[in-house]
Scaffold this motif. Structure first.
Motif: not given
Lengths: 447, 447
Positions: B298-314, B421-425
């Motif tokens: 659980m480094t910061r690269w695994e929370t602040a970055k490099y996660t995929d935001l889904m349409p339901d906000g998770k 959705g369209t909120h991902s990077i």
């Protein structure tokens, strides 16, 4: 910042996730040798007894600050990258034995440079280190002015620009190119040379271009055209005759690409002929002309050079294919090794197809063991072989022997010389020997 | 000197020799399209009407003398070669759509540069053009001072020097590395971009190093160690958690070689982690530390970055594998084409294994045809695909669609967005569309 050890499991199904204990040596390749053992005995490892390495104190000396890459922002991106300044590998000129002074001399040959095989990994040769062989220097060619003409026994002689060729159906292929003169010193007494000196005139690239057969269809090559003259636009005007066999028609390319980018100037920019498996000079660089005919064109490169003088005084002409060959690149000539484990590594190749097996001997050929071949093994391409070895201070003669898919086996030096004599310059492909002395020095020898 | 047409036949049996008429279109690949036809109609070829091209007269103008590479000796060998000064391909910064002025802006991003895919051939990316992604610049590291420590859930924590790692059993592998943010603009409205802008964060190299499993055996990794922290020695101290699955243990390498020579500084010199198929940042560069544990770190690269935001906000974490993807690299965005034959070329890849098929559409996905794949098709490696096409001035939408050995098919943009959705990077891998306008301009579009 200390990493937290608590955490979440894989939040997405099917993307790796958890599970999977560490293997306990069950996979076949993990049995190959006792790694814990060779690591404990063979490598001088530091055990991990302090946290200072990981978490430096705030009061570290200034000198450490300036050299610690974690304490200063790094360099910005570059449009075209360069290697690290700590890396110094270089092509070099040929080395000539100088018997009068008992020392070897590196000759600043204006037309040759050799690839540092002892420094390279895998099978791709970096384009910047691909060997060079030219006959009057590397021409500077503007690709917009360059043309390829195809004429002779054809229905429609045509001139192609480079851009026109790039729009046609293309093919890419990883293949070696070896100068027929590679290992020319093998015909002579053994000198104390590096593998770059002895074998550095072979390199592998991923070549891209248009098939020769595509262009021959375009010009309407005639049924009786069985030979082709290929001419370069360098100041030597090197030209060679190429037999239009089925193999050549299936495989030959007119290349514009090398390792992803344009051909390098030393490799024929903007166009070269590639006939996989044929001796280097047939792969005519700076290609400007192809002429179709019914017989070899007997250029001066086919009489004054690139023939093989036999013991009976006759010379073979058009010995074009590079036969199977291999060499150990590490440990190799002039290296210094130390007792313990080290992997023996080398390259094997055949102009006739795939390498099927490489054997390694550490006792001068009395016993042989099979080396591991890096997959995929590609036809007419360098293949990397590897063999685990623990050196314990004894004298050793290291050899490798290549088998190819035709059943051909790389000959011993003795067997090669029985047939070929020692008057040749080209096509020396005997098993090569490196002697490891008791002090760990590695020397080039004949056995 | 006019070449003589008389001559001798092959003087050496079995080395090529004569024989072998020109094939008359019998081989399957030579039927693939009517080449004489496309050449006659599609390429503006000059017919061969003068011998002046071949044999220049003695009284040629001085200007021709100075530019004719056959009239001046060429350049001598170089220790480390460079590309032709006529070649200008370059990595570039990211392009941001600037809606206020209706123009795109190239941002001098200090941490990103993109590979010019539109200019490259084959599958090997030249190391000088491999994309860059770092988080606080490229560190300058002296390999003699660099160390790799392995600790945590192990029996014997160890510190390795680079030289020690190089003596161990090694492996080479051609594989792609793709930044998980590649094609991040795909989530947004289509801008008029090049394929370098849209897809330039993926590259392929031949990597060489020691297997992770060899080192884990050496330190005595414990049975309950299922995750590993990998930490870089750059000024960002990037660290990521890697699941120790069977796949990772079988395939992961600690690399020191890239395309035959040492890793380039931008690629982690002197050491990087390579986990084939995993998103780019997992392949930690400038690698200094591996720590074994029982859960992600659980480094910061695994929370602040490099996660995929889904349409339901998770947000998905640890979506590590790069799914199947492809893109046409020529013709591609902002290129200008002309009527006639041209080969459609592109790259396809999958982090799950081999590409099994690439389909191409020239009508926006109404009909699909199978492209030719360059052999060998290697797992988790860029594969070059090619498709013959004649453009006759009509509007066209060019697309490619990748299938991999798991049965997965690259999704349409519509299908991808339905789920994501369209909120991902990160992890955008939809079918890409290039529109060819009637005037031959090629534009990036969504369909």
């Amino acid at each position: 910042m200390k990493p937290r050890e608590s955490g979440q499991s894989d939040g997405r199904s099917g993307t790796g996730g958890q599970g999977g204990d560490l293997p306990k040596g069950s996979a076949p390749e993990r049995r190959e040798l006792d790694r814990r053992s060779f690591l404990a005995r063979g490598v001088s490892l530091a055990t991990f007894g302090t946290t200072a390495f990981l978490y430096r104190t705030a009061g570290a000396a200034d000198s450490e600050k300036t050299t610690d890459p974690m304490r200063v922002p790094g360099a910005p991106p570059r449009p075209y990258g360069e290697r690290s300044p700590f890396e110094k590998q270089a092509r070099k000129g040929r080395t000539e034995p100088s018997s009068s002074h008992g020392k070897d001399v590196t000759v600043a040959d204006p037309f040759i440079s050799l690839t540092p095989l002892q420094d390279l990994h895998g099978v791709v040769t970096p384009s910047s280190l691909h060997f060079e062989r030219h006959h009057n220097g590397v021409p500077a060619i503007d690709p917009a002015r360059h043309r390829l003409v195809i004429h002779g026994l054809v229905d429609r002689p045509l001139i192609f620009t480079v851009e026109e060729l790039k729009r046609l159906p293309s093919v890419s292929r990883l293949t070696f190119i070896e100068c027929s003169g590679n290992t020319w010193l093998g015909w002579q007494d053994a000198q104390d040379l590096t593998v770059q000196d002895t074998h550095g005139l072979t390199s592998t690239s991923e070549w891209t271009g248009v098939k020769l057969s595509t262009l021959l269809d375009a010009v309407g090559a005639r049924r009786d055209a069985t030979w082709m003259l290929a001419e370069g636009s360098d100041a030597a005007g090197l030209d060679r005759s190429v037999p239009l066999t089925d193999e050549v028609l299936n495989e030959a390319l007119i290349c514009y690409g090398q390792n992803g980018e344009a051909l390098r100037p030393e490799q024929g920019y903007p166009l070269r002929l590639l006939v996989p498996g044929f001796e280097g000079n047939i792969n005519v660089k700076w290609l400007r002309r192809l002429k179709l005919g019914t017989a070899p064109f007997m250029t001066r490169w086919e009489t004054a050079k690139y023939t093989d003088l036999m013991p009976d005084g006759k010379a073979y002409q058009f010995s074009l294919v590079m036969e199977a060959k291999s060499v150990i690149t590490a440990p190799s000539g002039r290296q210094q090794i130390h007792p313990g484990f080290r992997e023996i590594r080398g390259l094997a190749w055949s102009g006739r197809g795939r390498v099927t097996k490489v054997e390694v001997s550490v006792d001068g050929g009395r016993t042989w063991q099979e080396a591991r071949l890096q997959e995929p093994v590609l036809p007419k391409c360098h293949s990397r072989f590897r063999f685990p070895w623990r050196w314990q201070g004894q004298e050793a003669i290291l050899q490798s022997r290549c088998h190819d898919e035709t059943g051909y086996v790389q000959p011993s030096r003795e067997d090669l010389i029985k047939v070929r004599g020692t008057h040749s310059i080209y096509h020396y492909n005997a098993v090569h020997s490196w002697k490891v002395e008791r002090d760990g020095k590695v020397r080039n020898v004949h056995v």
